[in-house]
Scaffold this motif. Structure first.
Motif, PDB file in Angstrom:
ATOM      1  N   HIS A 191      -1.954  32.883  13.846  1.00  0.00           N
ATOM      2  CA  HIS A 191      -1.863  33.617  15.117  1.00  0.00           C
ATOM      3  C   HIS A 191      -2.143  32.697  16.295  1.00  0.00           C
ATOM      4  CE1 HIS A 191      -2.754  36.388  18.368  1.00  0.00           C
ATOM      5  NE2 HIS A 191      -3.962  35.863  18.442  1.00  0.00           N
ATOM      6  N   ILE A 192      -3.186  31.872  16.185  1.00  0.00           N
ATOM      7  CA  ILE A 192      -3.537  30.972  17.273  1.00  0.00           C
ATOM      8  C   ILE A 192      -2.422  29.958  17.522  1.00  0.00           C
ATOM      9  CG2 ILE A 192      -5.128  29.144  17.992  1.00  0.00           C
ATOM     10  CD1 ILE A 192      -6.289  31.910  18.256  1.00  0.00           C
ATOM     11  N   MET A 193      -1.866  29.396  16.462  1.00  0.00           N
ATOM     12  CA  MET A 193      -0.847  28.366  16.612  1.00  0.00           C
ATOM     13  C   MET A 193       0.447  28.920  17.189  1.00  0.00           C
ATOM     14  SD  MET A 193      -2.441  25.723  15.935  1.00  0.00           S
ATOM     15  CE  MET A 193      -1.042  24.651  16.250  1.00  0.00           C
ATOM     16  N   LEU A 194       0.833  30.132  16.773  1.00  0.00           N
ATOM     17  CA  LEU A 194       2.045  30.717  17.340  1.00  0.00           C
ATOM     18  C   LEU A 194       1.850  31.058  18.815  1.00  0.00           C
ATOM     19  CD1 LEU A 194       4.898  31.715  17.023  1.00  0.00           C
ATOM     20  CD2 LEU A 194       4.025  33.892  16.173  1.00  0.00           C
ATOM     21  N   THR A 195       0.673  31.571  19.168  1.00  0.00           N
ATOM     22  CA  THR A 195       0.380  31.845  20.575  1.00  0.00           C
ATOM     23  C   THR A 195       0.398  30.564  21.390  1.00  0.00           C
ATOM     24  OG1 THR A 195      -1.002  33.715  19.906  1.00  0.00           O
ATOM     25  CG2 THR A 195      -1.259  32.907  22.150  1.00  0.00           C
ATOM     26  N   VAL A 196      -0.145  29.485  20.830  1.00  0.00           N
ATOM     27  CA  VAL A 196      -0.149  28.202  21.530  1.00  0.00           C
ATOM     28  C   VAL A 196       1.277  27.678  21.706  1.00  0.00           C
ATOM     29  CG1 VAL A 196      -0.801  25.775  21.281  1.00  0.00           C
ATOM     30  CG2 VAL A 196      -2.475  27.570  20.885  1.00  0.00           C
ATOM     31  N   ARG A 197       2.109  27.852  20.692  1.00  0.00           N
ATOM     32  CA  ARG A 197       3.503  27.412  20.820  1.00  0.00           C
ATOM     33  C   ARG A 197       4.213  28.149  21.943  1.00  0.00           C
ATOM     34  NH1 ARG A 197       5.824  26.989  14.598  1.00  0.00           N
ATOM     35  NH2 ARG A 197       4.739  25.063  14.023  1.00  0.00           N
ATOM     36  N   ILE A 198       3.985  29.443  22.029  1.00  0.00           N
ATOM     37  CA  ILE A 198       4.623  30.218  23.093  1.00  0.00           C
ATOM     38  C   ILE A 198       4.149  29.759  24.461  1.00  0.00           C
ATOM     39  CG2 ILE A 198       4.923  32.527  24.051  1.00  0.00           C
ATOM     40  CD1 ILE A 198       4.594  33.617  21.210  1.00  0.00           C
ATOM     41  N   LEU A 199       2.830  29.548  24.594  1.00  0.00           N
ATOM     42  CA  LEU A 199       2.284  29.089  25.871  1.00  0.00           C
ATOM     43  C   LEU A 199       2.745  27.679  26.200  1.00  0.00           C
ATOM     44  CD1 LEU A 199      -1.383  30.433  25.612  1.00  0.00           C
ATOM     45  CD2 LEU A 199       0.492  31.375  26.969  1.00  0.00           C
ATOM     46  N   PHE A 200       2.883  26.827  25.188  1.00  0.00           N
ATOM     47  CA  PHE A 200       3.315  25.459  25.430  1.00  0.00           C
ATOM     48  C   PHE A 200       4.770  25.417  25.876  1.00  0.00           C
ATOM     49  CE2 PHE A 200       4.683  21.177  24.177  1.00  0.00           C
ATOM     50  CZ  PHE A 200       3.709  20.428  24.820  1.00  0.00           C
ATOM     51  N   ILE A 201       5.619  26.227  25.246  1.00  0.00           N
ATOM     52  CA  ILE A 201       7.022  26.284  25.674  1.00  0.00           C
ATOM     53  C   ILE A 201       7.115  26.805  27.102  1.00  0.00           C
ATOM     54  CG2 ILE A 201       9.214  27.463  25.257  1.00  0.00           C
ATOM     55  CD1 ILE A 201       8.620  27.310  22.303  1.00  0.00           C
TER      56      ILE A 201
END
Length: 248
Positions: free
Chosen positions: A155-165
């Protein structure tokens, strides 16, 4: 020459020292409150239609790695303005006044684009993405019951990917404007295909291995690039029309 080199190295040492001190203090502060930052990333879930949502850990060290990763990511976002300020203070004394004004506009544009993108992504995009993913895991009949129990680290990594994009998308106009000033509008229009490759590369690098996720991530980046080039073309034509009047 040696005096100038020593001055530059001394300035680099001072800036690096302050960055190291502030980054260490910020990371320890974020690590001291890891659950609060995880709660912020999981805030969309209480408003979800699913009432029994919970996170699980499948490995003994997953909670520790989640805390460390969350602390590092939070530290980076908190430290980024300070890091930009230190780079600004190091580079500006060697620039002319005209260059300072140009870089100052780009610096303000970068911050102005970053914060709205980040807020909209965190408040609207992330909750809708997770609600959509959970709706796909829900079954419409009682013949087969699929119960989703996401891992906290995923969950944390997918949220970070969205924020990074989203962060990359926010800085695309700044990058395109820099390229426009260095190479011109015509050169960018002729090499437009490279921007499509760049969008696909970023989407493939920071999204899950799913073609639809990559398309959804690629389209906003390429659309922002095209919109920036279109705006620059309009400004270029407008300046050409005003040029004869300025001479008089």
């Amino acid at each position: 020459m040696n005096f100038v080199l020593k001055t530059i190295l001394e300035e680099v040492r001072i800036r690096f020292f302050w960055i190291l001190i502030c980054s260490s203090f910020t990371w320890f502060t974020c690590y001291w409150f890891p659950e609060e930052f995880i709660f912020l990333s999981a805030k969309p879930f209480p408003s979800s239609p699913y009432s029994d949502l919970s996170f699980i850990c499948t490995q003994l060290t997953e909670a520790l790695s989640t805390y460390v990763t969350t602390s590092l990511i939070s530290c980076f976002y908190f430290l980024f303005p300070f890091l930009g300020y230190q780079i600004w203070c190091f580079l500006m004394p060697s620039c002319y006044e005209e260059q300072r004004q140009k870089y100052k506009k780009l610096f303000y544009l970068s911050g102005f684009c970053f914060f709205p993108f980040f807020i909209v992504t965190f408040v609207w995009v992330v909750p809708n993405v997770w609600h959509f993913l959970y709706e796909l895991n829900a079954t419409s009949t009682n013949l087969l019951i699929i119960k989703s129990q996401p891992k906290i680290f995923d969950h944390i990594m997918l949220t970070v990917r969205i924020l990074f994009i989203s962060s990359i998308c926010s800085q695309v106009p700044v990058l395109v404007i820099c390229l426009l000033e260095s190479r011109g509008v015509k050169t960018l229009i002729k090499n437009r295909r490279f921007f499509m490759v760049f969008s696909l590369f970023v989407a493939a690098l920071f999204t899950p291995p799913d073609i639809w996720c990559q398309i959804v991530a690629c389209l906003p980046i390429y659309f922002i690039i095209e919109l920036t080039i279109f705006y620059a073309s309009i400004i270029r034509v407008y300046k050409r029309q005003l040029a004869p009047f300025d001479q008089h």
